[in-house]
Design an enzyme around this catalytic site. Structure first.
Site, short mmCIF file in Angstrom:
data_model
loop_
_atom_site.label_atom_id
_atom_site.label_comp_id
_atom_site.label_asym_id
_atom_site.label_seq_id
_atom_site.Cartn_x
_atom_site.Cartn_y
_atom_site.Cartn_z
N GLY A 195 13.24 -15.43 18.27
CA GLY A 195 12.78 -15.46 19.56
C GLY A 195 13.09 -16.60 20.48
O GLY A 195 14.20 -17.01 20.85
N GLY A 196 12.02 -17.38 20.59
CA GLY A 196 12.35 -18.76 21.55
C GLY A 196 13.33 -19.51 21.07
O GLY A 196 14.03 -19.97 22.04
N ASN A 205 16.27 -12.13 19.77
CA ASN A 205 15.66 -11.38 20.58
C ASN A 205 15.09 -12.13 21.84
O ASN A 205 14.12 -12.99 21.70
CB ASN A 205 14.31 -10.60 19.73
N TRP A 206 15.91 -11.94 22.85
CA TRP A 206 15.65 -12.90 24.09
C TRP A 206 14.46 -12.41 24.66
O TRP A 206 13.97 -13.12 25.62
CB TRP A 206 16.78 -12.40 25.27
N LYS A 207 13.72 -11.41 24.42
CA LYS A 207 12.69 -10.78 25.07
C LYS A 207 12.90 -10.78 26.56
O LYS A 207 13.97 -10.44 26.79
CB LYS A 207 11.14 -11.67 24.93
N GLU A 265 5.15 -6.86 20.01
CA GLU A 265 4.77 -6.78 21.51
C GLU A 265 4.79 -5.43 22.21
O GLU A 265 4.00 -5.00 23.08
CB GLU A 265 5.69 -7.83 22.07
O1 LIG Z 1 9.08 -12.09 17.97
C1 LIG Z 1 9.91 -12.50 17.54
C2 LIG Z 1 11.50 -12.26 17.45
O2 LIG Z 1 11.45 -10.63 17.61
C3 LIG Z 1 9.83 -13.86 17.16
O3 LIG Z 1 9.52 -14.81 18.07
P1 LIG Z 1 9.50 -16.48 18.07
O4 LIG Z 1 10.62 -16.71 17.26
O5 LIG Z 1 9.36 -17.14 19.47
O6 LIG Z 1 8.20 -16.90 17.31
#
Ligand SMILES: O=C(CO)COP(=O)(O)O
Length: 258
Positions: free
Chosen positions: A240-241, A11-13, A103
């Site tokens: 995510g990150g 999930n690249w956000k 989020e």
């Molecule tokens: O929200 C996330 C994936 O959707 C997790 O994020 P992180 O891996 O950055 O903690």
């Protein structure tokens, strides 16, 4: 028991523009081999503005990597400024769409009712929802993580028939572990993921529950993924990150080697 193919999804956000997306997916494609795709399904969830570029690359180079969106409108079409419909995502050949990421729930006040409408919109358009659930720190401290997460699951799946629900992906993401470096212990992840599977069996059937993939998300990295994946009810990760670094994401896909 059904064998579930693990799903590792990045999930690249709100990161990586469409040019960066092309470079990133090319690096993943270069690094990943058939044996990786045989063992694990690999997907990326880029921002909307990247999807057409990713589609062109995946189609053109016949890549095995899957892709999807981070959100979907509950509406089919019309006067909904800023929204993206399921039909538009289907036209871009998206496989997945995240629904109800914490989020979105937190910053856009998405309710379980809205998430439920989005799950239905996804199925209406042939997309597979990745329904995100998980508790905040206050709920965890009070020890109510299971009840809280199952209530979100019930809400998201309301009136979703078994023929659809059997393909859903559930992502358990404890909010306190997202982007904080604070990873849930494998036992924490298993407690809630096991409860999610149990509830799916109650809502539908054990057979359906055994088919559904349940991901863990929250500070997953190459260094902690193997222990989390060793849990019986964890079938992948929503990353995510660490998914923004192609080398790191490849290591996560190869969790069995870590
Ligand atoms: O929200 C996330 C994936 O959707 C997790 O994020 P992180 O891996 O950055 O903690």
């Amino acid at each position: 028991m059904t064998t579930r193919t693990p799903l590792m999804a990045g999930n690249w956000k709100m990161n990586l523009n469409h040019l960066e997306a092309i470079a990133h997916v090319q690096k993943l494609a270069f690094a990943l081999a058939d044996k990786d795709y045989d063992a694990v399904e690999v997907a990326v969830l880029p921002p909307f503005t990247d999807l057409r570029s990713v589609q062109t690359l995946v189609d053109g180079d016949k890549l095995k990597i899957k892709y999807g969106a981070q959100d979907i409108s509950a509406h089919e079409s019309g006067a909904y400024t800023g929204e993206i419909s399921g039909a538009m995502l289907a036209k871009l050949k998206c496989t997945y769409v995240a629904v109800g990421h914490s989020e979105r729930r937190q910053y856009h006040n998405e309710s379980d009712e809205l998430c439920n409408a989005k799950v239905k919109a996804a199925y209406q358009n042939g997309l597979t929802p990745i329904l995100c659930v998980g508790e905040g720190l206050d709920v965890r401290k009070a020890g109510n993580q299971v009840a809280h997460t199952l209530a979100q699951l019930d809400g998201g799946l309301k009136d979703v028939p078994a023929e659809q629900a059997e393909s859903i992906v559930i992502a358990y993401e404890p909010v306190w572990a997202i982007g904080t470096g604070e990873v849930a212990t494998p036992e924490d992840a298993q407690e809630v993921c096991g409860a999610i599977r149990g509830r799916l069996a109650e809502l539908y059937s054990q057979e359906l529950a055994d088919k559904v993939r349940i991901q863990y998300g929250g500070s997953v990295k190459s260094g902690n993924v193997a222990a989390i994946m060793a849990q019986p009810d964890v079938d992948g990760a929503l990353v995510g990150g660490a998914a923004l670094d192609s080398d790191e994401f490849v290591k996560i896909v190869r969790f069995r080697d870590q």
